[in-house]
Design a protein around this motif. Structure first.
Motif, PDB file in Angstrom:
ATOM      1  N   CYS A 179       4.718  -8.759   4.827  1.00  0.00           N
ATOM      2  CA  CYS A 179       3.949  -7.952   4.240  1.00  0.00           C
ATOM      3  C   CYS A 179       4.579  -6.851   3.478  1.00  0.00           C
ATOM      4  CB  CYS A 179       2.945  -7.361   5.200  1.00  0.00           C
ATOM      5  SG  CYS A 179       1.542  -6.350   4.640  1.00  0.00           S
ATOM      6  N   GLN A 180       4.237  -6.675   2.198  1.00  0.00           N
ATOM      7  CA  GLN A 180       5.033  -5.397   1.411  1.00  0.00           C
ATOM      8  C   GLN A 180       4.420  -4.224   2.183  1.00  0.00           C
ATOM      9  OE1 GLN A 180       7.668  -5.874   0.030  1.00  0.00           O
ATOM     10  NE2 GLN A 180       7.291  -6.265  -1.864  1.00  0.00           N
ATOM     11  N   LEU A 181       3.172  -4.196   2.346  1.00  0.00           N
ATOM     12  CA  LEU A 181       2.613  -2.796   2.796  1.00  0.00           C
ATOM     13  C   LEU A 181       3.602  -2.210   3.954  1.00  0.00           C
ATOM     14  CD1 LEU A 181      -1.336  -3.183   3.269  1.00  0.00           C
ATOM     15  CD2 LEU A 181       0.017  -2.067   1.784  1.00  0.00           C
ATOM     16  N   ARG A 182       3.975  -3.130   4.839  1.00  0.00           N
ATOM     17  CA  ARG A 182       4.855  -2.855   6.066  1.00  0.00           C
ATOM     18  C   ARG A 182       6.127  -2.302   5.364  1.00  0.00           C
ATOM     19  NH1 ARG A 182       4.163  -6.532  11.268  1.00  0.00           N
ATOM     20  NH2 ARG A 182       1.926  -6.828  10.950  1.00  0.00           N
ATOM     21  N   THR A 183       6.683  -3.111   4.332  1.00  0.00           N
ATOM     22  CA  THR A 183       7.911  -2.503   3.427  1.00  0.00           C
ATOM     23  C   THR A 183       7.733  -1.320   3.028  1.00  0.00           C
ATOM     24  OG1 THR A 183       8.314  -5.158   2.987  1.00  0.00           O
ATOM     25  CG2 THR A 183       9.242  -3.250   1.655  1.00  0.00           C
ATOM     26  N   LEU A 184       6.767  -0.984   2.369  1.00  0.00           N
ATOM     27  CA  LEU A 184       6.332   0.255   1.709  1.00  0.00           C
ATOM     28  C   LEU A 184       6.390   1.446   2.687  1.00  0.00           C
ATOM     29  CD1 LEU A 184       3.820  -0.721  -0.965  1.00  0.00           C
ATOM     30  CD2 LEU A 184       6.584  -0.881  -1.058  1.00  0.00           C
ATOM     31  N   ALA A 185       5.691   1.193   3.924  1.00  0.00           N
ATOM     32  CA  ALA A 185       5.679   2.130   4.750  1.00  0.00           C
ATOM     33  C   ALA A 185       6.962   2.449   5.365  1.00  0.00           C
ATOM     34  CB  ALA A 185       4.814   1.863   6.012  1.00  0.00           C
ATOM     35  N   ASP A 186       7.875   1.483   5.530  1.00  0.00           N
ATOM     36  CA  ASP A 186       9.186   1.980   6.227  1.00  0.00           C
ATOM     37  C   ASP A 186      10.043   2.565   4.677  1.00  0.00           C
ATOM     38  OD1 ASP A 186       8.959   0.639   8.549  1.00  0.00           O
ATOM     39  OD2 ASP A 186       9.861  -0.970   7.993  1.00  0.00           O
TER      40      ASP A 186
ATOM     41  N   VAL B  44      18.675   3.798 -13.039  1.00  0.00           N
ATOM     42  CA  VAL B  44      18.697   2.555 -12.450  1.00  0.00           C
ATOM     43  C   VAL B  44      17.344   2.141 -12.063  1.00  0.00           C
ATOM     44  CG1 VAL B  44      19.730   0.992 -10.586  1.00  0.00           C
ATOM     45  CG2 VAL B  44      20.975   3.045 -11.576  1.00  0.00           C
ATOM     46  N   ASN B  45      16.911   0.785 -12.670  1.00  0.00           N
ATOM     47  CA  ASN B  45      15.784   0.166 -12.179  1.00  0.00           C
ATOM     48  C   ASN B  45      15.674  -0.123 -10.763  1.00  0.00           C
ATOM     49  OD1 ASN B  45      14.757  -0.035 -14.920  1.00  0.00           O
ATOM     50  ND2 ASN B  45      15.967  -1.836 -15.158  1.00  0.00           N
ATOM     51  N   VAL B  46      14.489   0.352  -9.899  1.00  0.00           N
ATOM     52  CA  VAL B  46      14.382  -0.064  -8.549  1.00  0.00           C
ATOM     53  C   VAL B  46      13.163  -0.578  -8.278  1.00  0.00           C
ATOM     54  CG1 VAL B  46      14.166   1.226  -6.264  1.00  0.00           C
ATOM     55  CG2 VAL B  46      16.032   2.218  -8.075  1.00  0.00           C
ATOM     56  N   SER B  47      13.131  -1.864  -7.472  1.00  0.00           N
ATOM     57  CA  SER B  47      12.249  -2.479  -7.056  1.00  0.00           C
ATOM     58  C   SER B  47      12.136  -2.438  -5.247  1.00  0.00           C
ATOM     59  CB  SER B  47      12.051  -3.679  -7.587  1.00  0.00           C
ATOM     60  OG  SER B  47      13.277  -4.493  -7.311  1.00  0.00           O
ATOM     61  N   LEU B  48      10.984  -2.736  -4.829  1.00  0.00           N
ATOM     62  CA  LEU B  48      10.777  -2.966  -3.427  1.00  0.00           C
ATOM     63  C   LEU B  48      10.859  -4.397  -2.950  1.00  0.00           C
ATOM     64  CD1 LEU B  48      10.257  -0.379  -1.501  1.00  0.00           C
ATOM     65  CD2 LEU B  48      10.037  -0.005  -3.813  1.00  0.00           C
ATOM     66  N   ALA B  49      11.622  -4.571  -1.847  1.00  0.00           N
ATOM     67  CA  ALA B  49      11.751  -5.916  -1.150  1.00  0.00           C
ATOM     68  C   ALA B  49      11.799  -6.123   0.213  1.00  0.00           C
ATOM     69  CB  ALA B  49      13.131  -6.683  -1.781  1.00  0.00           C
ATOM     70  N   SER B  50      11.299  -7.162   0.781  1.00  0.00           N
ATOM     71  CA  SER B  50      11.213  -7.262   2.000  1.00  0.00           C
ATOM     72  C   SER B  50      12.528  -7.530   2.759  1.00  0.00           C
ATOM     73  CB  SER B  50       9.959  -8.281   2.480  1.00  0.00           C
ATOM     74  OG  SER B  50      10.579  -9.887   2.320  1.00  0.00           O
ATOM     75  N   ASP B  51      13.171  -8.631   2.245  1.00  0.00           N
ATOM     76  CA  ASP B  51      14.562  -8.920   2.443  1.00  0.00           C
ATOM     77  C   ASP B  51      14.501  -9.689   3.986  1.00  0.00           C
ATOM     78  OD1 ASP B  51      17.307  -9.674   2.732  1.00  0.00           O
ATOM     79  OD2 ASP B  51      17.697  -7.483   3.813  1.00  0.00           O
ATOM     80  N   VAL B  52      13.525 -10.381   4.306  1.00  0.00           N
ATOM     81  CA  VAL B  52      13.116 -11.139   5.567  1.00  0.00           C
ATOM     82  C   VAL B  52      14.075 -12.375   5.428  1.00  0.00           C
ATOM     83  CG1 VAL B  52      11.515 -13.189   6.432  1.00  0.00           C
ATOM     84  CG2 VAL B  52      10.602 -10.709   5.660  1.00  0.00           C
ATOM     85  N   GLY B  53      15.041 -12.579   6.494  1.00  0.00           N
ATOM     86  CA  GLY B  53      14.667 -12.155   7.737  1.00  0.00           C
ATOM     87  C   GLY B  53      15.563 -10.951   8.277  1.00  0.00           C
ATOM     88  N   GLY B  54      16.386 -10.113   7.436  1.00  0.00           N
ATOM     89  CA  GLY B  54      16.660  -8.841   8.103  1.00  0.00           C
ATOM     90  C   GLY B  54      15.706  -7.901   8.170  1.00  0.00           C
ATOM     91  N   GLY B  55      14.864  -8.117   7.287  1.00  0.00           N
ATOM     92  CA  GLY B  55      13.321  -7.330   7.311  1.00  0.00           C
ATOM     93  C   GLY B  55      12.528  -8.112   8.372  1.00  0.00           C
ATOM     94  N   THR B  56      11.587  -7.165   8.771  1.00  0.00           N
ATOM     95  CA  THR B  56      10.781  -7.707   9.797  1.00  0.00           C
ATOM     96  C   THR B  56       9.499  -8.037   9.429  1.00  0.00           C
ATOM     97  OG1 THR B  56      10.345  -5.241  10.319  1.00  0.00           O
ATOM     98  CG2 THR B  56      12.166  -6.465  11.542  1.00  0.00           C
ATOM     99  N   ALA B  57       8.985  -8.242   8.260  1.00  0.00           N
ATOM    100  CA  ALA B  57       7.553  -8.511   7.931  1.00  0.00           C
ATOM    101  C   ALA B  57       7.560  -8.996   6.420  1.00  0.00           C
ATOM    102  CB  ALA B  57       6.656  -7.413   8.087  1.00  0.00           C
TER     103      ALA B  57
END
Length: 433
Positions: free
Chosen positions: A326-333, A311-324
């Motif tokens: 900034c993708q750096l914060r997303t990646l750290a999470d 399965v292809n997987v990408s990273l996403a912030s999902d603001v506003g459930g996500g809290t930033a």
């Protein structure tokens, strides 16, 4: 534009680095190189020596240059409810999201919201995104017009909801189809814009509306499909009650022709092996939204299981459930979520999922995601460290992976020096000289 050459430490990927190989040969590291951008906003070359005097030179020596981040799942109107306290997904929608989105029926609100959101993306180092508007046609129009003015790659569409939603946020099948057709005719394929058929999630669309969404995809090859799947256990149980004939939540979409190679399904936490095979067979992707999953308490995404199934997987912030944004914060999470799930992922896996990996999953690898001649110069320059803690950690880093991982973990939008879209500086930090 004037041909421009940028000096910096260049980092991108030539292939998928896998999840846990810190020495992956897929990492392309070119310290103290020049990235040449031609007059059309495309990367012309990467070279160790400075070009001639006919190039405008921007010296960011000692800083990090990456492809612009790609956010594969984010809600533009939910900037208004980011960091809202205390509920799980379904309550959160009713308490915060739906009231905020209702305001976007007003064209002035939609316009101001789109401008604010797009500028915020750029100020956080994201140059391309797949975005949810609201159910209102005007909200999608505003986003697409704003992205066009900025030269951004944007994928969006009006949200489809005709059931289990407030009266002021429900459309009907005929009206929604007409609005989608008008938006597709006006925007899809214009410059760097693409239309996404956007049922919010299975529970807020009737069988008739989901069937209509499938017809749009068949009628207009090249459209995207974006929605949510298997985010929260209560949501999964609700969908099972609403669609008892479907084998699974994902199967609701498959039965209506919505699983395609351009389908972006957010979350995918509560899937089984049959679902994963269906996703892989279709070429669809899961947008992994770790910050949102943690904040709403939704669960831990099985990245290793998804990869094993193809399965292809990408990273996403999902603001506003996500809290930033900034993708750096997303990646750290993302690292933290995977650690809780028993999988230690590298900085390379995380960065790849927000650059080349996301571009390829969106079928845009020919345009963005790498520092490669011929691709558009959607690029960002970052400081390696800010403040005494970050600077000390950076100075003590042993090897490239440790340095990049520390930057990724400690970094945020304050580290962003500039963001360029097709070579044009669209955000510059005031103190970046």
């Amino acid at each position: 534009m004037t041909p421009t050459a940028i000096r910096a430490d260049l980092l991108d990927f030539v292939a998928d680095p896998g999840l846990d190989d810190r020495a992956s040969p897929a990492v392309r590291w070119r310290p103290d190189h020049w990235l040449l951008i031609d007059a059309h906003g495309r990367i012309a070359a990467v070279q160790p020596e400075a070009p001639g005097d006919d190039w405008h030179k921007v010296d960011h020596a000692g800083r990090l240059l990456l492809p612009g981040f790609i956010d594969s799942h984010v809600h533009a109107p939910q900037l208004d409810v980011i960091a809202s306290w205390g509920t799980e997904l379904l309550d959160w929608l009713n308490t915060y999201t739906f009231p905020a989105e209702a305001a976007y029926a007003d064209p002035a609100v939609a316009q101001a919201g789109a401008e604010r959101f797009l500028d915020a993306l750029l100020a956080h180092g994201t140059t391309s995104a797949a975005v949810f508007a609201t159910v209102h046609r005007v909200s999608a129009d505003a986003l697409l017009a704003g992205a066009q003015a900025r030269g951004m790659r944007l994928i969006t569409g009006k949200v489809l909801m005709d059931t289990h939603a407030p009266d002021n946020l429900r459309d009907d099948v005929v009206q929604a189809e007409g609005h989608c057709e008008a938006l597709i005719a006006r925007w899809h394929g214009q410059g760097r814009l693409a239309y996404a058929v956007t049922p919010r999630f299975a529970a807020t669309s009737s069988e008739a509306q989901l069937a209509m969404a499938g017809r749009l995809l068949t009628r207009h090859p090249g459209l995207y499909l974006q929605t949510h799947v298997a985010e929260n256990r209560a949501e999964v149980a609700w969908v099972a009650e609403l669609f008892p004939q479907a084998r699974s939540y994902l199967d609701v979409y498959a039965r209506h022709g919505l699983l395609t190679e351009r389908a972006v399904l957010a979350h995918g936490i509560w899937l089984d092996d049959v679902d994963r095979r269906a996703l892989a067979d279709a070429g669809a992707q899961i947008a992994f939204c770790p910050s949102s999953n943690l904040f709403l308490g939704s669960g831990l995404f099985g990245w290793a299981q998804a990869r094993a199934a193809g399965v292809n997987v990408s990273l996403a912030s999902d603001v506003g459930g996500g809290t930033a944004l900034c993708q750096l914060r997303t990646l750290a999470d993302g690292y933290k979520v995977q650690a809780l799930a028993g999988q230690r992922v590298t900085a390379w896996a995380l960065l790849h999922g927000a650059t080349r990996g996301a571009a390829e999953a969106l079928r845009l690898g020919h345009e963005i995601g790498r520092l490669e001649p011929g691709l558009l110069a959607d690029v960002c320059v970052w400081d390696w460290a800010q403040g005494p803690v970050g600077q000390r950690r950076d100075a003590l880093a042993r090897g490239l992976h440790e340095r990049v991982f520390a930057w990724l973990t400690l970094g945020d939008e304050r580290h962003l020096v500039e963001a360029r879209v097709a070579g044009v500086a669209r955000h510059t930090r005031p103190d970046s000289a």
